[in-house]
Design a protein around this motif. Structure first.
Motif, PDB file in Angstrom:
ATOM      1  N   ILE A   1      41.979  38.285  35.409  1.00 45.09           N
ATOM      2  CA  ILE A   1      42.335  38.978  34.160  1.00 45.09           C
ATOM      3  C   ILE A   1      44.158  39.270  34.326  1.00 45.09           C
ATOM      4  CG2 ILE A   1      40.310  40.110  33.699  1.00 45.09           C
ATOM      5  CD1 ILE A   1      41.155  42.627  35.080  1.00 45.09           C
ATOM      6  N   ILE A   2      44.552  39.411  33.252  1.00 49.77           N
ATOM      7  CA  ILE A   2      46.096  39.615  33.347  1.00 49.77           C
ATOM      8  C   ILE A   2      46.497  41.138  33.564  1.00 49.77           C
ATOM      9  CG2 ILE A   2      47.957  39.799  31.777  1.00 49.77           C
ATOM     10  CD1 ILE A   2      47.213  37.370  30.239  1.00 49.77           C
ATOM     11  N   ASN A   3      47.108  41.005  34.629  1.00 48.03           N
ATOM     12  CA  ASN A   3      47.852  42.496  35.045  1.00 48.03           C
ATOM     13  C   ASN A   3      48.874  42.683  34.185  1.00 48.03           C
ATOM     14  OD1 ASN A   3      49.374  44.665  36.256  1.00 48.03           O
ATOM     15  ND2 ASN A   3      48.486  44.205  38.032  1.00 48.03           N
ATOM     16  N   GLU A   4      48.865  43.552  33.088  1.00 50.22           N
ATOM     17  CA  GLU A   4      50.103  43.838  32.270  1.00 50.22           C
ATOM     18  C   GLU A   4      51.080  44.416  32.686  1.00 50.22           C
ATOM     19  OE1 GLU A   4      49.944  42.563  29.384  1.00 50.22           O
ATOM     20  OE2 GLU A   4      47.652  42.146  28.863  1.00 50.22           O
ATOM     21  N   SER A   5      51.050  45.275  33.821  1.00 48.83           N
ATOM     22  CA  SER A   5      52.238  45.955  34.439  1.00 48.83           C
ATOM     23  C   SER A   5      53.256  44.716  35.273  1.00 48.83           C
ATOM     24  CB  SER A   5      51.965  46.998  35.412  1.00 48.83           C
ATOM     25  OG  SER A   5      51.144  46.527  36.425  1.00 48.83           O
ATOM     26  N   GLU A   6      52.536  43.403  35.889  1.00 48.27           N
ATOM     27  CA  GLU A   6      53.079  42.396  36.482  1.00 48.27           C
ATOM     28  C   GLU A   6      53.514  41.387  35.654  1.00 48.27           C
ATOM     29  OE1 GLU A   6      50.725  43.283  40.726  1.00 48.27           O
ATOM     30  OE2 GLU A   6      50.421  41.659  39.612  1.00 48.27           O
TER      31      GLU A   6
ATOM     32  N   PRO B   1      45.094  37.488  44.387  1.00 48.73           N
ATOM     33  CA  PRO B   1      45.436  36.540  43.258  1.00 48.73           C
ATOM     34  C   PRO B   1      46.943  36.598  42.890  1.00 48.73           C
ATOM     35  CG  PRO B   1      44.622  38.873  42.604  1.00 48.73           C
ATOM     36  CD  PRO B   1      44.685  38.856  44.107  1.00 48.73           C
ATOM     37  N   PRO B   2      47.347  35.681  42.286  1.00 49.58           N
ATOM     38  CA  PRO B   2      48.831  35.445  41.859  1.00 49.58           C
ATOM     39  C   PRO B   2      49.377  36.748  41.340  1.00 49.58           C
ATOM     40  CG  PRO B   2      47.716  33.710  41.294  1.00 49.58           C
ATOM     41  CD  PRO B   2      46.501  34.645  41.664  1.00 49.58           C
ATOM     42  N   LEU B   3      50.724  36.933  41.418  1.00 47.33           N
ATOM     43  CA  LEU B   3      51.294  37.880  40.745  1.00 47.33           C
ATOM     44  C   LEU B   3      51.408  37.718  38.917  1.00 47.33           C
ATOM     45  CD1 LEU B   3      53.556  40.267  40.927  1.00 47.33           C
ATOM     46  CD2 LEU B   3      55.337  38.454  40.069  1.00 47.33           C
ATOM     47  N   GLY B   4      50.780  38.810  38.546  1.00 45.20           N
ATOM     48  CA  GLY B   4      50.399  38.811  37.151  1.00 45.20           C
ATOM     49  C   GLY B   4      49.073  38.852  36.725  1.00 45.20           C
ATOM     50  N   PHE B   5      48.046  38.599  37.928  1.00 43.00           N
ATOM     51  CA  PHE B   5      46.656  38.553  37.643  1.00 43.00           C
ATOM     52  C   PHE B   5      45.843  39.554  38.682  1.00 43.00           C
ATOM     53  CE2 PHE B   5      47.906  34.193  36.325  1.00 43.00           C
ATOM     54  CZ  PHE B   5      47.106  34.058  35.244  1.00 43.00           C
ATOM     55  N   ASP B   6      44.860  40.130  38.143  1.00 40.93           N
ATOM     56  CA  ASP B   6      43.781  40.550  38.902  1.00 40.93           C
ATOM     57  C   ASP B   6      42.445  40.134  38.759  1.00 40.93           C
ATOM     58  OD1 ASP B   6      45.656  42.672  39.849  1.00 40.93           O
ATOM     59  OD2 ASP B   6      45.410  44.013  37.874  1.00 40.93           O
ATOM     60  N   VAL B   7      41.486  40.570  39.654  1.00 36.93           N
ATOM     61  CA  VAL B   7      40.470  40.104  39.460  1.00 36.93           C
ATOM     62  C   VAL B   7      39.257  41.257  39.364  1.00 36.93           C
ATOM     63  CG1 VAL B   7      38.429  38.598  40.992  1.00 36.93           C
ATOM     64  CG2 VAL B   7      40.796  38.053  41.329  1.00 36.93           C
TER      65      VAL B   7
ATOM     66  N   VAL C   1      56.694  37.865  35.582  1.00 40.71           N
ATOM     67  CA  VAL C   1      56.425  36.403  35.808  1.00 40.71           C
ATOM     68  C   VAL C   1      57.063  35.811  34.238  1.00 40.71           C
ATOM     69  CG1 VAL C   1      54.601  34.847  35.310  1.00 40.71           C
ATOM     70  CG2 VAL C   1      53.976  36.747  36.770  1.00 40.71           C
ATOM     71  N   ARG C   2      57.147  36.426  33.434  1.00 44.26           N
ATOM     72  CA  ARG C   2      57.633  35.783  32.019  1.00 44.26           C
ATOM     73  C   ARG C   2      59.155  35.731  32.290  1.00 44.26           C
ATOM     74  NH1 ARG C   2      53.854  39.577  29.345  1.00 44.26           N
ATOM     75  NH2 ARG C   2      52.087  38.438  28.821  1.00 44.26           N
ATOM     76  N   MET C   3      59.649  36.777  33.035  1.00 44.71           N
ATOM     77  CA  MET C   3      61.255  36.990  33.116  1.00 44.71           C
ATOM     78  C   MET C   3      61.675  35.935  34.125  1.00 44.71           C
ATOM     79  SD  MET C   3      62.983  40.295  34.632  1.00 44.71           S
ATOM     80  CE  MET C   3      64.655  40.078  35.245  1.00 44.71           C
ATOM     81  N   ILE C   4      60.610  35.621  35.157  1.00 45.56           N
ATOM     82  CA  ILE C   4      61.175  34.494  36.213  1.00 45.56           C
ATOM     83  C   ILE C   4      61.252  33.229  35.741  1.00 45.56           C
ATOM     84  CG2 ILE C   4      60.277  33.264  37.850  1.00 45.56           C
ATOM     85  CD1 ILE C   4      59.084  35.951  39.105  1.00 45.56           C
ATOM     86  N   PHE C   5      60.219  32.689  34.636  1.00 46.70           N
ATOM     87  CA  PHE C   5      60.163  31.528  33.863  1.00 46.70           C
ATOM     88  C   PHE C   5      61.280  31.270  32.773  1.00 46.70           C
ATOM     89  CE2 PHE C   5      56.161  30.967  35.948  1.00 46.70           C
ATOM     90  CZ  PHE C   5      55.967  29.510  35.760  1.00 46.70           C
ATOM     91  N   GLU C   6      61.454  32.518  32.241  1.00 44.69           N
ATOM     92  CA  GLU C   6      62.848  32.388  31.039  1.00 44.69           C
ATOM     93  C   GLU C   6      64.068  32.185  31.665  1.00 44.69           C
ATOM     94  OE1 GLU C   6      61.704  36.078  29.032  1.00 44.69           O
ATOM     95  OE2 GLU C   6      60.070  35.130  27.929  1.00 44.69           O
TER      96      GLU C   6
ATOM     97  N   LYS D   1      63.319  33.223  48.011  1.00 45.54           N
ATOM     98  CA  LYS D   1      63.439  32.157  47.221  1.00 45.54           C
ATOM     99  C   LYS D   1      61.875  31.333  47.363  1.00 45.54           C
ATOM    100  CE  LYS D   1      65.555  27.421  47.839  1.00 45.54           C
ATOM    101  NZ  LYS D   1      66.342  26.629  48.488  1.00 45.54           N
ATOM    102  N   ASN D   2      60.867  31.622  48.546  1.00 42.41           N
ATOM    103  CA  ASN D   2      59.959  30.998  48.608  1.00 42.41           C
ATOM    104  C   ASN D   2      58.631  31.339  47.639  1.00 42.41           C
ATOM    105  OD1 ASN D   2      60.559  29.120  50.631  1.00 42.41           O
ATOM    106  ND2 ASN D   2      59.689  30.430  52.393  1.00 42.41           N
ATOM    107  N   SER D   3      58.911  32.917  47.341  1.00 43.13           N
ATOM    108  CA  SER D   3      57.666  33.440  46.513  1.00 43.13           C
ATOM    109  C   SER D   3      58.417  32.941  45.187  1.00 43.13           C
ATOM    110  CB  SER D   3      57.738  35.039  46.692  1.00 43.13           C
ATOM    111  OG  SER D   3      59.303  35.484  46.545  1.00 43.13           O
ATOM    112  N   LEU D   4      59.465  32.895  44.667  1.00 47.69           N
ATOM    113  CA  LEU D   4      59.836  32.463  43.373  1.00 47.69           C
ATOM    114  C   LEU D   4      59.510  31.173  43.104  1.00 47.69           C
ATOM    115  CD1 LEU D   4      63.261  34.116  42.815  1.00 47.69           C
ATOM    116  CD2 LEU D   4      61.318  34.874  41.873  1.00 47.69           C
ATOM    117  N   HIS D   5      59.718  30.280  44.229  1.00 47.53           N
ATOM    118  CA  HIS D   5      59.328  28.833  44.118  1.00 47.53           C
ATOM    119  C   HIS D   5      57.469  28.682  43.817  1.00 47.53           C
ATOM    120  CE1 HIS D   5      59.444  24.509  44.861  1.00 47.53           C
ATOM    121  NE2 HIS D   5      58.061  24.653  45.313  1.00 47.53           N
ATOM    122  N   GLU D   6      56.787  29.437  44.481  1.00 46.84           N
ATOM    123  CA  GLU D   6      55.511  29.241  44.396  1.00 46.84           C
ATOM    124  C   GLU D   6      55.076  29.714  42.940  1.00 46.84           C
ATOM    125  OE1 GLU D   6      52.626  28.163  46.472  1.00 46.84           O
ATOM    126  OE2 GLU D   6      54.572  27.088  46.933  1.00 46.84           O
ATOM    127  N   ILE D   7      55.607  30.902  42.274  1.00 47.53           N
ATOM    128  CA  ILE D   7      55.404  31.273  40.852  1.00 47.53           C
ATOM    129  C   ILE D   7      55.517  30.114  40.079  1.00 47.53           C
ATOM    130  CG2 ILE D   7      56.089  32.920  39.269  1.00 47.53           C
ATOM    131  CD1 ILE D   7      56.452  34.996  41.577  1.00 47.53           C
TER     132      ILE D   7
END
Length: 511
Positions: A168-173, A155-161, A177-182, A212-218
């Motif tokens: 479901i949200i992975n609270e430690s990751e 699953p993407p960074l920040g999520f679990d299954v 994600v929020r930091m990257i967008f901000e 760079k690629n992993s950040l772009h995908e996020i």
């Protein structure tokens, strides 16, 4: 003669014994033809549609680096080598440069022109079956996706299954994600964001540093605003490789808003998208030059000195507007480097159009294609006939081994022989029987398999004809490499030698 073996099985539906059976059949084939096996390469649960095959890539690297020097590469079946025609042509060409020929145990094809073209037809059919299988698998995944459930993989960074495949949200990751967008919204570049994440101790889902690629995908992932997305970024380049920066058409993508938990606000996500799109537009207007594809590279030769001709270009300015433009052409290596050849360069567009016209006349015309299909059909039928008697021979050998095994077992049962003395012989006979049974089953499979019809051959040839008119130069290059043997540029004539001559009134193999 020396040979290497390549074997693979491509999914969990096949067993490890599949590779063992392939190796056994390839070894038997080598023994029948007097080859000595110097190395065996394998890939387990890998698809031939991708280059993610470490065993295959290792083999290619060692052959090109002269670490192993075989005369032949033996595969059990052509589709074990590659199901994508572009990759197959590319790798076979690399092997030919190294003096290595690919041979298939089940498709008894030689190096005749007819076999070369027939192999293209068989590869085209194998590619169809591969893509059809992928389509069936995709149907099942789409059903899962329509329920907004996880379809596999990480699953993407920040999520679990959870156990029901719900996100479901992975609270430690999620803070990463929020930091990257901000930070991206605040104007920070990829390097700055990456450094900040490293200082905070954040890693990717695989536990690696961000790139760079992993950040772009996020930053492009709508899942972070609660929109479930399936099948968005798996478009492929013309050579069959995935490109996660290419998006598919809207008809192929499933998007379900508010289907999963959101990690960031929608307003933040769309502000970041606008900034990224603006930067992308600026880069695209920065004069990026498209790569020029020379369709005849590797096929075009100087008729004066015999050296290879290579693609080249030069710049000039127009007389009126003084605009800088480029000329593209082919020139002899000797004429370019050592100045020892008198042959002149030839315009790229002119010679490529000439070769394409020869292909259209000699192979892909309405008159030539049925004749070529008839020729290939006859060639394939002859191959089937030549192997028809192999079944009788294998059956006799099996009966012979069975009798020998029975005699030893009877002698042991009657107590007339020492068991230990015959144990090794019995083991050898059982191994020989297993090999013969495997060969017989393969022969039976090939005999029962529906023969390639003239209609099917015509269908594949027509696909190649359409590809020859493609707007994608890489696709056109693939067709040319399949059907053109070589092109020779003389001082006053041009020779185009096709892989096979069909003898029509519209054009032949040479010109």
């Amino acid at each position: 003669m020396k040979a290497v073996i390549y074997a693979r099985y491509s999914s969990d539906n096949q067993r490890e014994e599949s590779i063992t059976a392939q190796i056994r059949a390839c070894t038997e084939y080598a023994e029948r033809n007097g080859y000595s096996i110097i190395k065996i390469y394998t890939d387990e649960a890998k698809s031939a549609q991708t280059d993610d095959r470490p065993g295959f890539l290792k083999m290619m690297s060692e052959i090109k680096g002269n670490l192993v020097r075989p005369d032949f590469l033996i595969v059990h079946k052509i589709d074990r080598f590659a199901r994508n025609r572009y990759d197959s042509a590319f790798y076979k060409r690399e092997l030919r440069k190294a003096g290595v020929l690919v041979q298939s145990v089940l498709e008894h094809l030689d190096d005749s022109p007819e076999s070369i073209i027939l192999e293209s037809v068989l590869e085209g059919m194998a590619e169809y079956y591969s893509k059809n299988l992928a389509r069936e698998v995709m149907k099942g995944m789409r059903e899962t996706a329509l329920k907004a459930k996880h379809t596999g993989g990480l699953p993407p960074l920040g999520f679990d299954v959870d156990k029901d495949k719900n996100y479901i949200i992975n609270e430690s990751e999620a803070p990463a994600v929020r930091m990257i967008f901000e930070m991206r919204d605040a104007g920070h570049g990829y390097n700055s964001i990456r450094d900040a994440l490293h200082k905070q101790g954040y890693k990717t889902k695989l536990g690696k540093p961000f790139g760079k690629n992993s950040l772009h995908e996020i930053l492009r992932n709508k899942k972070y605003i609660g929109t479930y997305v399936f099948n968005r970024s798996t478009s492929k380049t013309p050579d069959g490789k995935r490109n996660n920066h290419l998006s598919k058409s809207s008809e192929e993508v499933i998007e379900i808003p508010n289907a999963i938990p959101a990690i960031i606000p929608e307003s933040l996500f769309w502000k970041v998208q606008n900034k990224m799109n603006q930067n992308k537009k600026l880069r695209s207007t920065g004069g990026h030059k498209a790569k020029v594809v020379y369709l005849l590279s590797g096929l075009i030769w100087c008729g004066v000195c015999g050296k290879r001709m290579v693609g080249s270009s030069s710049t000039y300015k127009t007389r009126v507007t003084k605009e800088t433009r480029q000329r593209h052409y082919y020139l002899c290596n000797n004429a370019d480097r050592t100045k020892t050849c008198i042959n002149k360069k030839i315009n790229k567009h002119t010679i490529e159009e000439y070769v394409i016209n020869k292909l259209e006349q000699g192979i892909f015309s309405e008159e030539a294609m049925p004749r070529l299909a008839e020729k290939l059909y006859a060639h394939y039928s002859n191959i089937k006939k030549e192997t028809a008697g192999e079944g009788d021979y294998l059956k006799k050998e099996l009966d012979k081994v069975d009798r020998q095994i029975k005699n030893i077992v009877d002698a042991i049962a009657e107590g007339t022989v020492v068991i230990r003395a015959f144990a090794e012989k019995l083991k050898s006979l059982e191994n020989e029987k297993a090999t013969l049974e495997n060969r017989y089953q393969e022969w039976l499979f090939k005999q029962q398999e529906e023969i390639v019809s003239k209609e099917k051959i015509l269908e594949v040839l027509n696909t190649y004809r359409q590809a020859l008119n493609s707007d994608d130069p890489l696709v056109v290059k693939q067709v040319i490499e399949r059907f053109v043997k070589d092109v020779k540029i003389n001082t006053d004539t041009i020779e185009v030698n096709l892989m096979v001559s069909v003898h029509t009134t519209g054009g032949g193999g040479g010109s």
